[in-house]
Enzyme design. Structure first.
Site, PDB file in Angstrom:
ATOM      1  N   ASP A 216      10.873  59.967 -28.866  1.00 32.77           N
ATOM      2  CA  ASP A 216      12.156  59.756 -29.519  1.00 32.77           C
ATOM      3  C   ASP A 216      12.785  61.096 -29.907  1.00 32.77           C
ATOM      4  OD1 ASP A 216      14.029  57.810 -30.813  1.00 32.77           O
ATOM      5  OD2 ASP A 216      13.415  58.872 -32.627  1.00 32.77           O
ATOM      6  N   GLU A 268      -6.160  66.231 -20.723  1.00 23.58           N
ATOM      7  CA  GLU A 268      -7.550  66.019 -21.104  1.00 23.58           C
ATOM      8  C   GLU A 268      -8.069  64.670 -20.615  1.00 23.58           C
ATOM      9  OE1 GLU A 268      -7.147  68.449 -25.375  1.00 23.58           O
ATOM     10  OE2 GLU A 268      -7.607  66.304 -25.341  1.00 23.58           O
TER      11      GLU A 268
END
Length: 566
Positions: A216, A268
């Site tokens: 956002d 990751e």
């Protein structure tokens, strides 16, 4: 229903050409009967989403919140609002969606928190000059007693973009910045704690199986408030210069350093997590957010703001595909979301005069996205609903054939119109209450969905809905449209199934471009042609796969799209 022959779920780069369905959780489905949609409601409707054929769902905020801004005022970034469910409910929902081979994207709100966030409460309690206050943007006021705001910036929701706090000793104190509602204090992204905490949040949800994030206000995190900005300007003013050649608040170059950190976290995981930026920026700046070294995608709102016009569609599509290709990213397409008037209504509004200097002179769509119509009364009698839906079906079918990701908003697959006439007492959007002279608010596109023609709240839940549903919702209910082969719902189902079968390399070749007709071919011979005019044209050669409306013999009617195989 068996899975489609092409399964985006198993692809590591699934997001590049995915169909993502936005769920506004409070208005999707209510299981516990409190009138508010919940996570269990979403879980209960997974078979519907699977039959629809979407590749992923994007959940608008479901975090603990006072709902000062529809959940975008977040109290706790690593929990679920108890009115919506629990973390266990969230885990069950993710597992059920994944079992149906549907990815999960969640909203993250990094520009601001709620004023009920533990950090902000600590900042107010700690007082001026404290380390706690450094996590937000506090400034001394102007005037003899600091009684004036630090600058004259105006909030998106109207009024000052600064709010004064009461100090621990009871005296009037400093001011904090809030680009949106006063209940939404802006974070200070120059503080290492803010960086570290959001990295922890990204890992928290990724560890729970979340596949991606919708960011956002992605263009608003970094700010330069060194200048006084004494002119009375809105924070969304696009021409203000901070003195360094950039806007003080929006799309500053250094925001990309934040997303490079986030990309390290995303990588990751196997497969890497992804993200899409909500970034209202100039077209030549959009691709920066789409870089594989950053978020990977950015929302492209250009089609949402374009007229229903071959010229506009051609320019928007050409420009955005080229920009995405330059950085190796993937573009996105969207017509409706939780912030704008539904496109089946926008396309049916009467023509509006061009504003001075504004593009898009003849149609309701570009320049105002239909909100001015709502502000002036929103009389449904003024909407040509039949034409609006016809255009919406044509535009969506054309968009679904484009390379890139398609973002759908809950209810558009039903052809839902905007709920334009909501009593003031029933409205919830702070944009309406704080800025009602120029902003009608976004409640009309957030009214809970109709699932059944009969029953309480048209099947949304067992005991009413948190926003009033108009009586004509019955005609758009899922059970009604499921039984109608010509319904918008069944058009979407057929289109998404075909899209999976026909998906190919992210490229297209224009082969018909005129003032009223636009056609292109994908590398595998899949073609889409839209007649943007009102008069029929000869139907192009090829095997007809699908059309947005009924085809006449040898003709493509006006405001209609056809898919062909050539």
């Amino acid at each position: 229903m068996p899975l489609a022959s092409h399964d985006v779920f198993t692809a590591p780069d699934w997001w590049r050409q995915a169909v993502v369905y936005q769920i506004y959780p409070r208005s999707f489905a209510d299981v516990n009967g409190d009138g508010i949609g919940d996570l269990k409601g979403i879980t209960s409707r997974v078979p519907y989403l699977q039959e629809l054929g979407v590749d992923a769902v994007w959940l608008s905020p479901f975090y603990p919140s006072a709902l000062a801004d529809g959940g975008y005022d977040v109290d706790d970034y690593r929990d679920v609002d108890p009115r919506i469910g629990t973390l266990d409910d969230f885990d069950e929902m993710v597992a059920t969606l994944h079992a149906a081979h549907i990815k999960v994207v969640v909203d993250i709100v990094p520009n601001h928190s709620s004023d009920r966030h533990e950090w902000f409460k600590a900042a107010v309690a700690a007082g001026k000059g404290s380390p706690e206050r450094d996590r937000y943007i506090f400034r001394d006021g102007k005037g003899e007693d600091g009684q004036l705001p630090p600058t004259a910036l105006r909030s998106i929701f109207g009024g000052d973009a600064w709010h004064r706090v009461t100090e621990p000793d009871g005296s009037p104190g400093q001011w904090y910045l809030h680009l949106f509602a006063k209940e939404q204090p802006d974070f200070n992204w120059d503080h290492p704690d803010v960086h570290a905490d959001f990295l922890a949040t990204l890992r928290f949800w990724s560890d729970r199986g979340v596949d991606g994030f919708r960011v956002d206000v992605a263009h608003g995190l970094k700010k330069n408030l060194d200048r006084p900005f004494d002119a009375m300007i809105r924070v969304d003013d696009g021409v203000v210069d901070a003195g360094d050649g950039q806007h003080p608040l929006w799309d500053r170059d250094e925001v990309q350093d934040i997303y490079a950190e986030w990309r390290t976290v995303f990588n990751e995981y196997d497969p890497p997590r992804t993200a899409v930026a909500e970034a209202w920026v100039q077209p030549h700046r959009q691709a920066r957010y789409s870089s594989p070294a950053g978020l990977g995608q950015t929302f492209n709102f250009d089609l949402l703001r374009a007229d229903f016009s071959a010229d506009d569609f051609h320019e928007v599509i050409d420009r955005n595909l080229k920009a995405a290709a330059e950085v190796g990213g993937s573009t996105t397409w969207v017509f409706s979301n939780h912030d704008v008037v539904r496109h089946a209504t926008r396309y049916g509004l009467p023509p509006v005069p061009a504003r001075a200097g504004a593009p898009g002179a003849g149609e309701a769509g570009r320049g105002n996205d239909g909100k001015q119509w709502l502000l002036e009364g929103g009389d449904p009698a003024e909407v040509d609903a039949e034409r609006g839906l016809r255009r919406a079906r044509a535009a969506t079918l054309f968009m679904l054939a484009l390379p890139g990701s398609a973002y759908l908003y809950q209810g558009e697959e039903l052809g839902l119109q905007e709920a334009g006439q909501i009593p003031d007492a029933a409205r919830q959007d702070p944009a309406f209450f704080r800025n009602r002279e120029i902003e009608i608010g976004r409640d009309g596109c957030r009214v809970p969905l109709p699932w059944t023609r009969e029953g309480s709240s048209f099947g949304f839940g067992p005991d009413g809905a948190h926003l009033p549903q108009p009586s004509w919702y019955a005609d758009y209910a899922v059970d009604v449209e499921s039984a109608d082969p010509a319904s918008t719902l069944n058009l979407y189902r057929r289109a998404l199934a075909l899209r999976h079968e026909l998906e190919c390399a992210e490229a297209l070749e224009w082969w018909e471009v005129s003032t009223s007709v636009l056609g292109f071919a994908r590398p595998n011979g899949w073609c889409a042609v839209t007649n943007f005019g009102t008069d029929p044209i000869p139907l192009p050669e090829g095997e007809v796969l699908l059309a947005s409306g009924q085809l006449a013999a040898g003709e493509l009617p006006g405001e209609t799209t056809v898919w062909l195989r050539r």
